[in-house]
Design a protein around this motif. Structure first.
Motif, PDB file in Angstrom:
ATOM      1  N   PRO A 209       0.790  -1.237   0.000  1.00 47.60           N
ATOM      2  CA  PRO A 209       0.000   0.000   0.000  1.00 47.60           C
ATOM      3  C   PRO A 209       0.824   1.290   0.000  1.00 47.60           C
ATOM      4  N   ASP A 210       2.041   1.277   0.554  1.00 48.50           N
ATOM      5  CA  ASP A 210       2.836   2.504   0.612  1.00 48.50           C
ATOM      6  C   ASP A 210       3.709   2.734  -0.628  1.00 48.50           C
ATOM      7  N   THR A 211       3.566   1.885  -1.650  1.00 48.46           N
ATOM      8  CA  THR A 211       4.349   2.021  -2.880  1.00 48.46           C
ATOM      9  C   THR A 211       4.009   3.340  -3.583  1.00 48.46           C
ATOM     10  N   LYS A 212       5.038   4.032  -4.060  1.00 50.67           N
ATOM     11  CA  LYS A 212       4.823   5.220  -4.880  1.00 50.67           C
ATOM     12  C   LYS A 212       4.472   4.754  -6.285  1.00 50.67           C
ATOM     13  N   ILE A 213       3.283   5.126  -6.731  1.00 51.84           N
ATOM     14  CA  ILE A 213       2.802   4.728  -8.055  1.00 51.84           C
ATOM     15  C   ILE A 213       2.434   5.982  -8.829  1.00 51.84           C
ATOM     16  N   TYR A 214       2.876   6.031 -10.077  1.00 55.00           N
ATOM     17  CA  TYR A 214       2.548   7.128 -10.973  1.00 55.00           C
ATOM     18  C   TYR A 214       1.854   6.528 -12.185  1.00 55.00           C
ATOM     19  N   MET A 215       0.610   6.941 -12.400  1.00 48.45           N
ATOM     20  CA  MET A 215      -0.172   6.425 -13.529  1.00 48.45           C
ATOM     21  C   MET A 215      -0.298   7.526 -14.568  1.00 48.45           C
ATOM     22  N   PHE A 216       0.103   7.208 -15.779  1.00 51.99           N
ATOM     23  CA  PHE A 216       0.068   8.142 -16.895  1.00 51.99           C
ATOM     24  C   PHE A 216      -1.044   7.726 -17.855  1.00 51.99           C
ATOM     25  N   ALA A 217      -1.781   8.703 -18.370  1.00 55.84           N
ATOM     26  CA  ALA A 217      -2.777   8.437 -19.410  1.00 55.84           C
ATOM     27  C   ALA A 217      -2.547   9.456 -20.525  1.00 55.84           C
ATOM     28  N   SER A 218      -2.227   8.957 -21.706  1.00 63.33           N
ATOM     29  CA  SER A 218      -1.846   9.829 -22.807  1.00 63.33           C
ATOM     30  C   SER A 218      -3.020  10.581 -23.414  1.00 63.33           C
ATOM     31  N   HIS A 219      -4.223  10.034 -23.286  1.00 63.47           N
ATOM     32  CA  HIS A 219      -5.427  10.716 -23.775  1.00 63.47           C
ATOM     33  C   HIS A 219      -6.654   9.936 -23.324  1.00 63.47           C
ATOM     34  N   SER A 220      -7.825  10.446 -23.674  1.00 65.84           N
ATOM     35  CA  SER A 220      -9.068   9.937 -23.094  1.00 65.84           C
ATOM     36  C   SER A 220      -9.674   8.710 -23.771  1.00 65.84           C
ATOM     37  N   HIS A 221      -9.128   8.228 -24.866  1.00 67.31           N
ATOM     38  CA  HIS A 221      -9.722   7.060 -25.527  1.00 67.31           C
ATOM     39  C   HIS A 221      -9.724   5.854 -24.594  1.00 67.31           C
ATOM     40  N   LYS A 222     -10.764   5.036 -24.687  1.00 68.79           N
ATOM     41  CA  LYS A 222     -10.958   3.913 -23.758  1.00 68.79           C
ATOM     42  C   LYS A 222      -9.837   2.887 -23.783  1.00 68.79           C
ATOM     43  N   ASP A 223      -9.071   2.835 -24.872  1.00 68.42           N
ATOM     44  CA  ASP A 223      -7.969   1.872 -24.942  1.00 68.42           C
ATOM     45  C   ASP A 223      -6.648   2.477 -24.453  1.00 68.42           C
ATOM     46  N   HIS A 224      -6.747   3.629 -23.762  1.00 70.79           N
ATOM     47  CA  HIS A 224      -5.559   4.256 -23.167  1.00 70.79           C
ATOM     48  C   HIS A 224      -5.844   4.832 -21.781  1.00 70.79           C
ATOM     49  N   TYR A 225      -7.111   4.952 -21.440  1.00 66.75           N
ATOM     50  CA  TYR A 225      -7.493   5.532 -20.151  1.00 66.75           C
ATOM     51  C   TYR A 225      -8.770   4.861 -19.646  1.00 66.75           C
ATOM     52  N   ASP A 226      -8.754   4.512 -18.391  1.00 73.49           N
ATOM     53  CA  ASP A 226      -9.896   3.883 -17.727  1.00 73.49           C
ATOM     54  C   ASP A 226     -10.130   4.648 -16.429  1.00 73.49           C
ATOM     55  N   MET A 227     -11.263   5.299 -16.304  1.00 72.14           N
ATOM     56  CA  MET A 227     -11.512   6.112 -15.114  1.00 72.14           C
ATOM     57  C   MET A 227     -11.419   5.291 -13.836  1.00 72.14           C
ATOM     58  N   ASP A 228     -11.580   3.986 -13.910  1.00 75.25           N
ATOM     59  CA  ASP A 228     -11.490   3.150 -12.712  1.00 75.25           C
ATOM     60  C   ASP A 228     -10.090   3.155 -12.085  1.00 75.25           C
ATOM     61  N   ILE A 229      -9.078   3.608 -12.830  1.00 78.81           N
ATOM     62  CA  ILE A 229      -7.750   3.694 -12.210  1.00 78.81           C
ATOM     63  C   ILE A 229      -7.749   4.712 -11.073  1.00 78.81           C
ATOM     64  N   LEU A 230      -8.694   5.635 -11.093  1.00 77.36           N
ATOM     65  CA  LEU A 230      -8.798   6.613 -10.008  1.00 77.36           C
ATOM     66  C   LEU A 230      -9.196   5.948  -8.695  1.00 77.36           C
ATOM     67  N   ARG A 231      -9.840   4.801  -8.776  1.00 73.57           N
ATOM     68  CA  ARG A 231     -10.242   4.062  -7.569  1.00 73.57           C
ATOM     69  C   ARG A 231      -9.025   3.450  -6.861  1.00 73.57           C
ATOM     70  N   LEU A 232      -7.903   3.340  -7.550  1.00 77.09           N
ATOM     71  CA  LEU A 232      -6.686   2.817  -6.930  1.00 77.09           C
ATOM     72  C   LEU A 232      -6.177   3.731  -5.823  1.00 77.09           C
ATOM     73  N   ALA A 233      -6.637   4.980  -5.801  1.00 77.12           N
ATOM     74  CA  ALA A 233      -6.241   5.909  -4.747  1.00 77.12           C
ATOM     75  C   ALA A 233      -6.717   5.421  -3.377  1.00 77.12           C
ATOM     76  N   ASP A 234      -7.786   4.636  -3.351  1.00 76.96           N
ATOM     77  CA  ASP A 234      -8.266   4.077  -2.082  1.00 76.96           C
ATOM     78  C   ASP A 234      -7.272   3.062  -1.513  1.00 76.96           C
ATOM     79  N   LYS A 235      -6.588   2.348  -2.396  1.00 77.14           N
ATOM     80  CA  LYS A 235      -5.661   1.295  -1.988  1.00 77.14           C
ATOM     81  C   LYS A 235      -4.224   1.808  -1.813  1.00 77.14           C
TER      82      LYS A 235
END
Length: 155
Positions: free
Chosen positions: A44-70
């Motif tokens: 849980p204390d790992t430093k994670i950086y998530m990059f999304a190059s643009h909004s298309h569904k095959d490059h960005y998934d809004m559910d990655i924002l839920r990883l902030a809970d973990k």
């Protein structure tokens, strides 16, 4: 350093003290496509950086924002075409405070996020490409590549 191909344009880079994840989306989010690559779990204390190059569904998934809970040390670097207003986040059951962990970027600029030096370039399709330097390592993620057919000039 370890570089892991997840699927499509998604790559994960494990450095000594952090993880960089580029263009992750759940493999079943794009109609007509099925990808099986999954993200590994981290402490849980790992430093994670998530990059999304643009909004298309095959490059960005809004559910990655839920990883902030973990992962309390997660930070997001998103192309500015990704829209996540507080109202939008609330509507989708995501804590609007996650927006404070997002750096929005545009092409042809330089950003500093913690100890990451990030330069953005234009993608050949949509959004941005990333050049990232940290821990003595430099990485390039091209974002969305397209095989455009251009009319060649007559010489």
């Amino acid at each position: 350093m370890q570089i892991i191909f997840i699927h499509h344009s998604c790559f994960l880079v494990e450095l000594d003290d952090k993880v960089l994840i580029f263009d992750y989306f759940d493999g079943d989010k794009v109609e007509g496509m099925h990808f099986t690559g999954k993200l590994p779990s981290y402490e849980p204390d790992t430093k994670i950086y998530m990059f999304a190059s643009h909004s298309h569904k095959d490059h960005y998934d809004m559910d990655i924002l839920r990883l902030a809970d973990k992962y309390p040390n997660i930070h997001y670097v998103f192309s500015k075409d990704i829209r996540i207003s507080p109202h939008f986040l609330s509507k989708h059951g995501i804590d609007p405070a996650v927006r404070d962990r997002v750096t929005f970027v545009s092409p042809d600029n330089t950003y500093h996020v913690d100890d990451l030096d990030i330069m953005t370039l234009r993608s050949t399709d949509a959004g941005v490409a990333f050049y990232v330097a940290s821990n003595g390592v430099s990485l390039f993620h091209a974002g969305d590549l397209n095989d455009w057919e251009w009319d060649a000039p007559v010489i």
